[in-house]
Scaffold this motif. Structure first.
Motif, short mmCIF file in Angstrom:
data_model
loop_
_atom_site.label_atom_id
_atom_site.label_comp_id
_atom_site.label_asym_id
_atom_site.label_seq_id
_atom_site.Cartn_x
_atom_site.Cartn_y
_atom_site.Cartn_z
N PRO A 121 0.84 -1.20 0.00
CA PRO A 121 0.00 0.00 0.00
C PRO A 121 0.87 1.24 0.00
O PRO A 121 2.00 1.23 0.51
CB PRO A 121 -0.79 -0.13 1.32
N ALA A 122 0.34 2.32 -0.59
CA ALA A 122 1.13 3.55 -0.71
C ALA A 122 1.62 4.03 0.65
O ALA A 122 2.75 4.48 0.80
CB ALA A 122 0.29 4.62 -1.39
N LEU A 124 8.20 2.97 4.66
CA LEU A 124 9.50 2.36 4.39
C LEU A 124 10.51 3.41 3.93
O LEU A 124 11.68 3.37 4.30
CB LEU A 124 9.37 1.27 3.31
N LEU A 125 10.05 4.37 3.12
CA LEU A 125 10.93 5.45 2.67
C LEU A 125 11.38 6.31 3.85
O LEU A 125 12.55 6.70 3.94
CB LEU A 125 10.21 6.31 1.63
N MET A 126 10.45 6.59 4.74
CA MET A 126 10.79 7.42 5.91
C MET A 126 11.81 6.70 6.79
O MET A 126 12.80 7.30 7.23
CB MET A 126 9.52 7.72 6.72
N LEU A 127 11.59 5.41 7.02
CA LEU A 127 12.53 4.63 7.83
C LEU A 127 13.89 4.53 7.14
O LEU A 127 14.93 4.67 7.78
CB LEU A 127 11.97 3.23 8.09
N SER A 128 13.86 4.29 5.83
CA SER A 128 15.11 4.18 5.08
C SER A 128 15.90 5.47 5.14
O SER A 128 17.14 5.46 5.20
CB SER A 128 14.81 3.82 3.61
N GLU A 162 18.38 -0.14 7.57
CA GLU A 162 18.75 -1.07 6.50
C GLU A 162 17.63 -2.07 6.19
O GLU A 162 17.44 -2.47 5.04
CB GLU A 162 20.03 -1.83 6.88
N SER A 163 16.89 -2.50 7.21
CA SER A 163 15.82 -3.47 7.00
C SER A 163 14.72 -2.88 6.11
O SER A 163 14.21 -3.55 5.20
CB SER A 163 15.21 -3.89 8.34
N ALA A 164 14.37 -1.61 6.35
CA ALA A 164 13.33 -0.96 5.55
C ALA A 164 13.82 -0.79 4.11
O ALA A 164 13.06 -1.02 3.15
CB ALA A 164 12.98 0.41 6.15
N PHE A 165 15.08 -0.43 3.95
CA PHE A 165 15.62 -0.24 2.61
C PHE A 165 15.68 -1.58 1.86
O PHE A 165 15.41 -1.64 0.66
CB PHE A 165 17.01 0.39 2.66
N THR A 166 16.02 -2.64 2.57
CA THR A 166 16.06 -3.97 1.97
C THR A 166 14.68 -4.38 1.47
O THR A 166 14.54 -4.98 0.40
CB THR A 166 16.59 -5.01 2.99
N LEU A 167 13.64 -4.04 2.24
CA LEU A 167 12.27 -4.33 1.81
C LEU A 167 11.93 -3.58 0.52
O LEU A 167 11.31 -4.14 -0.39
CB LEU A 167 11.28 -3.96 2.91
N GLU A 215 22.65 8.07 -0.49
CA GLU A 215 21.97 9.35 -0.30
C GLU A 215 20.61 9.13 0.38
O GLU A 215 19.63 9.80 0.10
CB GLU A 215 21.77 10.03 -1.67
N HIS A 216 20.59 8.16 1.33
CA HIS A 216 19.31 7.73 1.90
C HIS A 216 18.53 8.83 2.62
O HIS A 216 17.31 8.76 2.74
CB HIS A 216 19.51 6.52 2.83
N ALA A 217 19.23 9.87 3.08
CA ALA A 217 18.53 10.94 3.79
C ALA A 217 17.49 11.62 2.90
O ALA A 217 16.51 12.19 3.40
CB ALA A 217 19.54 11.98 4.30
N SER A 218 17.67 11.56 1.58
CA SER A 218 16.75 12.22 0.66
C SER A 218 15.51 11.38 0.34
O SER A 218 14.57 11.86 -0.30
CB SER A 218 17.47 12.56 -0.66
N LEU A 219 15.49 10.12 0.79
CA LEU A 219 14.38 9.23 0.44
C LEU A 219 13.04 9.70 0.99
O LEU A 219 12.00 9.44 0.40
CB LEU A 219 14.68 7.81 0.93
N ALA A 220 13.07 10.38 2.12
CA ALA A 220 11.81 10.83 2.73
C ALA A 220 11.06 11.82 1.84
O ALA A 220 9.84 11.95 1.94
CB ALA A 220 12.10 11.47 4.09
N GLY A 221 11.78 12.50 0.95
CA GLY A 221 11.15 13.50 0.10
C GLY A 221 10.59 12.97 -1.21
O GLY A 221 10.07 13.73 -2.02
N ILE A 222 10.69 11.66 -1.44
CA ILE A 222 10.20 11.07 -2.69
C ILE A 222 8.73 10.69 -2.54
O ILE A 222 8.36 9.92 -1.64
CB ILE A 222 11.04 9.82 -3.06
N ASP A 223 7.89 11.20 -3.43
CA ASP A 223 6.45 10.92 -3.36
C ASP A 223 6.08 9.63 -4.07
O ASP A 223 5.32 8.82 -3.54
CB ASP A 223 5.65 12.09 -3.97
#
Length: 197
Positions: free
Chosen positions: A5-6, A12-16, A21-26, A63-71
């Motif tokens: 689900p969105a 997962l993006l916020m956690l990553s 690492e677990s969230a990013f692996t998912l 550059e994982h810190a930027s993942l939270a900003g991806i819609d």
């Protein structure tokens, strides 16, 4: 893996983005197969498609810190992968053109010089590969010189396919860095074309 689900993907993006690492692996497992199939259609090369998918996810993790900003992570991934593929082909075309121009511009250039340049290229590449850590060297040779898939190498060495991929990414990064460091402009272009085959 089934579609997430969105809201779950956003979580997962916020956690990553915090370095989880677990969230990013998912996220990786959620998209890797679809992304690989897409890049394979673009490149028509299994090895290149694997390399691009690995490069994209490694860049995202670095550059994982930027993942939270991806819609829309899916669209972002596919666009990023497409750009990687385009840049690869542009780079290869540019290097091939430059090498061709250098050969044409040199009236003293001949087949003997071609052989000398190729021998020097092979010696330099072999020396760099020989200095790789043992596991990386073995995996690189099985992949690039024997044409084995990551799954075949994993089964042969009794390790996971992900471990094989990680070693290949590290080996390729080391080789590219060393080629740039040890070669002059012309030799680097020749090496890039030779290494990119």
């Amino acid at each position: 893996m089934s579609e997430q689900p969105a809201g779950s993907e956003k979580a997962l993006l916020m956690l990553s983005s915090t370095g989880d690492e677990s969230a990013f692996t998912l996220l990786f497992h959620l998209y890797k197969n679809k992304l690989y199939a897409y890049v394979l259609r673009l490149t028509e090369s299994e090895m290149l498609a694997e390399d691009i998918v690995q490069d994209v996810f490694m860049k995202l993790w670095n550059e994982h810190a930027s993942l939270a900003g991806i819609d829309n992570f899916g669209s972002y991934l596919f666009r990023m992968s497409k750009n990687h593929a385009i840049n690869h082909f542009r780079r290869m075309s540019h290097e091939t053109l430059l090498i061709s121009e250098l050969f044409q511009a040199d009236p003293s250039h001949n087949a003997t010089e071609d052989l000398v340049a190729l021998n020097e290229t092979e010696k330099l590449l072999s020396a760099i590969i020989d200095k790789l850590p043992a596991q990386q060297k073995t995996i690189y040779q099985l992949s690039r010189q024997e044409g084995r898939s990551h799954e075949e190498i994993a089964e042969l060495l009794k390790i996971s396919p992900n471990t094989v991929k990680n070693h290949m990414v590290q080996a390729m990064s080391t080789i590219r860095t060393q080629l740039r460091r040890h070669s002059d402009t012309f030799l680097f272009l020749a090496l890039a074309a030779f290494f990119g085959k």
